[in-house]
Write a protein that holds these residues in place. Structure first.
Motif, PDB file in Angstrom:
ATOM      1  N   UNK A  78       0.564  -1.581  -0.155  1.00 28.95           N
ATOM      2  CA  UNK A  78       0.148   0.558   0.253  1.00 28.95           C
ATOM      3  C   UNK A  78       0.432   1.251   0.256  1.00 28.95           C
ATOM      4  N   UNK A  79       2.306   1.200   0.429  1.00 25.23           N
ATOM      5  CA  UNK A  79       2.963   2.571   0.805  1.00 25.23           C
ATOM      6  C   UNK A  79       3.620   2.681  -0.563  1.00 25.23           C
ATOM      7  N   UNK A  80       3.806   1.695  -1.669  1.00 22.92           N
ATOM      8  CA  UNK A  80       4.182   1.763  -2.932  1.00 22.92           C
ATOM      9  C   UNK A  80       2.982   2.190  -3.809  1.00 22.92           C
ATOM     10  N   UNK A  81       2.043   2.348  -3.642  1.00 26.38           N
ATOM     11  CA  UNK A  81       1.059   2.049  -4.421  1.00 26.38           C
ATOM     12  C   UNK A  81       0.826   3.432  -4.146  1.00 26.38           C
ATOM     13  N   UNK A 189      -5.266   3.884  -0.449  1.00 28.08           N
ATOM     14  CA  UNK A 189      -4.552   3.172   0.131  1.00 28.08           C
ATOM     15  C   UNK A 189      -3.912   3.372   1.229  1.00 28.08           C
ATOM     16  N   UNK A 190      -3.537   4.594   1.659  1.00 27.49           N
ATOM     17  CA  UNK A 190      -3.583   5.097   3.254  1.00 27.49           C
ATOM     18  C   UNK A 190      -4.853   4.978   3.765  1.00 27.49           C
ATOM     19  N   UNK A 195      -6.632   1.040   8.533  1.00 25.87           N
ATOM     20  CA  UNK A 195      -7.329   0.331   8.572  1.00 25.87           C
ATOM     21  C   UNK A 195      -6.097  -1.332   8.936  1.00 25.87           C
ATOM     22  N   UNK A 196      -5.276  -1.694   8.567  1.00 28.62           N
ATOM     23  CA  UNK A 196      -4.092  -2.629   8.696  1.00 28.62           C
ATOM     24  C   UNK A 196      -3.500  -2.488  10.412  1.00 28.62           C
ATOM     25  N   UNK A 197      -3.657  -0.829  10.001  1.00 30.17           N
ATOM     26  CA  UNK A 197      -3.138  -0.532  11.961  1.00 30.17           C
ATOM     27  C   UNK A 197      -3.883  -0.015  13.154  1.00 30.17           C
TER      28      UNK A 197
END
Length: 198
Positions: A78-81, A189-190, A195-197
């Motif tokens: 997601x960070x790379x997206x 992506x953010x 959500x994951x965090x």
């Protein structure tokens, strides 16, 4: 196992939204690449300069595709997206608003950090996040949204806009498409990272 496109989209919502964002930015980029010769000539460039610009674009992709695997050890997909989404904006802004040929080349060189990085990351994303039995569908969706939908949309629209309204209107359309596509990539992506965090 066979899975219908709609069921696939429902199951992998985030993946589909990211592909949608990519499809729109890819459409804008396809439009700019197809009619690049017109942009080059409008800035006073020659066909040999056009050749150099296309080479610069292709050459910039390889290093990014090569290092993506390593980058994924330190960063989430997601960070790379997000990075690719921002770089798509940079790429197309520079190409659309280029006042001269060096700026245009800079835009073309951003192909690596936008298209190169995104394509490699999304390919790894499929094998890491999509159920093995749906992997084939996942990979097919990449081509469907980019070379299928994106290219078709960009090229047809680019031709029509240029014929009816001129090159500058096509460039504005390219910018608007890039803005929409990049926003989708960055925002979703953010959101997914958040959500994951939590």
């Amino acid at each position: 196992t066979h899975i219908s496109v709609f069921k696939f989209i429902k199951t992998y919502r985030f993946y589909f939204v990211i592909l949608l964002g990519f499809g729109i930015t890819f459409g804008a980029s396809a439009m700019l690449s197809t009619y690049l010769i017109n942009i080059v000539k409008s800035l006073g460039g020659t066909t040999s300069f056009y050749g150099i610009a296309v080479f610069a674009m292709a050459a910039s992709e390889l290093p990014f595709m090569a290092i993506t695997h390593t980058l994924l050890k330190y960063f989430k997909s997601e960070q790379l997206f997000v990075v690719a989404g921002i770089m798509y904006l940079v790429r197309n802004l520079l190409i659309c608003l280029a006042p001269n040929l060096p700026i245009l080349i800079l835009g073309m060189l951003s192909q690596g950090a936008s298209y190169g990085l995104f394509t490699a990351t999304i390919t790894y994303y499929v094998s890491d996040h999509i159920d093995r039995k749906h992997e084939m569908m996942g990979q097919t969706m990449i081509s469907m949204m980019s070379t299928g939908l994106g290219s078709f949309m960009g090229n047809v629209m680019g031709g029509l806009l240029q014929d009816c309204l001129g090159l500058s209107i096509m460039l504005i359309a390219g910018l608007i498409m890039t803005l929409i596509g990049s926003l989708i990539l960055v925002v979703f992506s953010l959101k997914q990272l958040k959500t994951h965090a939590s």
